[in-house]
Design a protein around this motif. Structure first.
Motif, short mmCIF file in Angstrom:
data_model
loop_
_atom_site.label_atom_id
_atom_site.label_comp_id
_atom_site.label_asym_id
_atom_site.label_seq_id
_atom_site.Cartn_x
_atom_site.Cartn_y
_atom_site.Cartn_z
N GLU A 144 3.76 -4.78 -48.16
CA GLU A 144 4.02 -3.62 -47.30
C GLU A 144 5.32 -3.81 -46.52
OE1 GLU A 144 -0.55 -2.05 -46.47
OE2 GLU A 144 0.44 -3.34 -45.01
N TYR A 145 5.62 -5.02 -46.13
CA TYR A 145 6.86 -5.28 -45.42
C TYR A 145 8.06 -4.93 -46.31
CZ TYR A 145 10.35 -7.63 -42.55
OH TYR A 145 11.45 -7.90 -41.74
N GLN A 181 -3.53 3.31 -50.91
CA GLN A 181 -4.57 3.70 -49.96
C GLN A 181 -4.23 3.27 -48.55
OE1 GLN A 181 -8.11 1.91 -51.62
NE2 GLN A 181 -8.53 3.65 -52.96
N ARG A 182 -3.60 2.12 -48.41
CA ARG A 182 -3.23 1.62 -47.08
C ARG A 182 -1.96 2.28 -46.55
NH1 ARG A 182 -4.86 -3.67 -45.45
NH2 ARG A 182 -2.71 -4.03 -44.74
N ASN A 183 -1.21 2.91 -47.42
CA ASN A 183 0.08 3.51 -47.02
C ASN A 183 0.18 4.96 -47.48
OD1 ASN A 183 1.85 0.96 -46.07
ND2 ASN A 183 0.61 0.37 -47.85
N PRO A 184 -0.70 5.82 -47.00
CA PRO A 184 -0.67 7.22 -47.44
C PRO A 184 0.58 7.96 -47.00
CG PRO A 184 -2.15 6.96 -45.58
CD PRO A 184 -1.75 5.58 -46.00
N ASP A 185 1.29 7.45 -45.99
CA ASP A 185 2.49 8.11 -45.50
C ASP A 185 3.73 7.73 -46.31
OD1 ASP A 185 2.12 5.50 -44.52
OD2 ASP A 185 3.50 5.84 -42.85
N VAL A 186 3.54 6.89 -47.35
CA VAL A 186 4.66 6.49 -48.22
C VAL A 186 4.56 7.29 -49.52
CG1 VAL A 186 5.72 4.60 -49.50
CG2 VAL A 186 4.77 4.19 -47.22
N ASN A 187 5.68 7.85 -49.95
CA ASN A 187 5.70 8.65 -51.18
C ASN A 187 5.33 7.80 -52.38
OD1 ASN A 187 7.12 9.99 -53.62
ND2 ASN A 187 7.07 11.58 -52.03
N ASP A 188 4.59 8.41 -53.33
CA ASP A 188 4.15 7.69 -54.53
C ASP A 188 5.31 7.10 -55.33
OD1 ASP A 188 1.52 8.15 -53.94
OD2 ASP A 188 1.26 9.79 -55.38
N GLU A 211 9.30 -2.28 -36.84
CA GLU A 211 8.01 -2.13 -36.17
C GLU A 211 7.01 -1.55 -37.17
OE1 GLU A 211 5.51 -2.62 -32.92
OE2 GLU A 211 7.64 -3.12 -33.03
N ILE A 212 6.10 -2.39 -37.70
CA ILE A 212 5.15 -1.95 -38.72
C ILE A 212 4.12 -1.02 -38.10
CG2 ILE A 212 3.40 -2.68 -40.38
CD1 ILE A 212 6.13 -3.48 -41.24
N THR A 213 3.98 0.16 -38.68
CA THR A 213 2.97 1.12 -38.21
C THR A 213 1.58 0.60 -38.55
OG1 THR A 213 4.49 2.94 -38.63
CG2 THR A 213 2.14 3.49 -38.37
N ARG A 218 -1.52 5.42 -40.07
CA ARG A 218 -0.70 5.92 -41.17
C ARG A 218 -1.23 7.22 -41.74
NH1 ARG A 218 -0.07 -0.03 -44.08
NH2 ARG A 218 0.95 -1.04 -42.28
N GLU A 219 -2.54 7.38 -41.79
CA GLU A 219 -3.14 8.60 -42.32
C GLU A 219 -2.75 9.80 -41.45
OE1 GLU A 219 -4.98 11.22 -44.70
OE2 GLU A 219 -4.74 9.07 -45.14
N GLN A 220 -2.76 9.62 -40.16
CA GLN A 220 -2.39 10.71 -39.26
C GLN A 220 -0.92 11.10 -39.45
OE1 GLN A 220 -4.38 12.50 -37.28
NE2 GLN A 220 -2.60 13.79 -36.82
N ILE A 221 -0.07 10.10 -39.64
CA ILE A 221 1.36 10.37 -39.89
C ILE A 221 1.51 11.15 -41.20
CG2 ILE A 221 3.57 9.31 -40.42
CD1 ILE A 221 2.78 7.00 -38.56
N HIS A 222 0.74 10.76 -42.20
CA HIS A 222 0.78 11.44 -43.50
C HIS A 222 0.39 12.91 -43.34
CE1 HIS A 222 0.29 12.33 -47.69
NE2 HIS A 222 -1.03 12.47 -47.58
#
Length: 229
Positions: A144-145, A181-188, A211-213, A218-222
């Motif tokens: 993720e980093y 699943q852990r990073n829904p705010d990141v584009n596929d 600064e890691i979210t 992350r779901e709310q950001i998505h």
């Protein structure tokens, strides 16, 4: 039944046995000893010949004298002899009860030992699983980093992804699925080889400031990004 309860029962049995032996059996032992030491006298009785012969045929050698002697003793000391018999029976019953409880305790100890072994086995497996899960999550955070801070793409054929998958017994596609699943705010497209965003061929990092979210945000950001779109 607990060990404490079993120990209590054993103590009760021992106590009762001691009472019976001290108060009853000893008195009757004294009676028997006194009779053995007392001067003996001969008792002669007359019975029909057929009675004598029938009794002799059913008794062992010397048995007729024993039977007559026992009958006269019971007549003379019936109450004392009956008490002795009752106490001896009670003593046998108490000893049998003690043996039964001892057998039950041994069986319980064996069951407890078996359960202890099973508990230790499950604890060891759980500890191993927990350690493996923690290790896997740490590896996911490393990937993720790369995505969130460095803007680097990861995909099933990526060397780092393959190493993580091999270390936890998963296939690379499963690792990518967990990352999504852990990073829904990141584009596929960040998880596909050849998807290039931003300048210099690097992926546009959502946390490029370093600064890691947190995962739970992350779901709310998505959802917020989807609403803006």
């Amino acid at each position: 039944m607990s060990d404490k309860e079993l120990n209590y029962d054993f103590e009760s049995v021992e106590t009762e046995s001691s009472i019976r032996e001290s108060k009853g059996v000893e008195e009757n032992d004294k009676l028997g000893k006194a009779l053995d030491e007392e001067e003996k006298v001969r008792v002669t009785i007359e019975v029909p010949e057929s009675v004598r012969d029938g009794a002799k045929s059913k008794l062992p050698h010397g048995g007729m004298s024993d039977e007559v002697r026992g009958l006269l003793t019971r007549i003379a000391f019936g109450q004392e002899m009956n008490q002795r018999s009752r106490l001896e029976q009670q003593l046998d019953d108490l000893r049998e009860e003690r043996s039964k409880l001892q057998r039950e305790r041994r069986e319980l100890d064996a069951k407890i030992e078996n359960l202890d072994d099973r508990i230790h086995g499950v604890e060891d497996k759980l500890g191993s699983i927990t350690t493996q899960e923690d290790r896997y999550e740490a590896k996911l955070e490393e990937l993720e980093y790369r995505i969130r801070v460095e803007g680097t793409r990861v995909f099933p054929e990526h060397g780092a992804v393959e190493r993580v998958a091999s270390g936890v017994g998963k296939n690379p596609e499963g690792v990518i699925k967990d990352l999504k699943q852990r990073n829904p705010d990141v584009n596929d497209s960040a998880f596909e080889e050849g998807s290039i965003h931003g300048n210099g061929g690097s992926f546009l990092a959502p946390d490029e400031d370093g600064e890691i979210t947190p995962v739970d945000e992350r779901e709310q950001i998505h959802r917020s990004n989807e609403s803006d779109d």
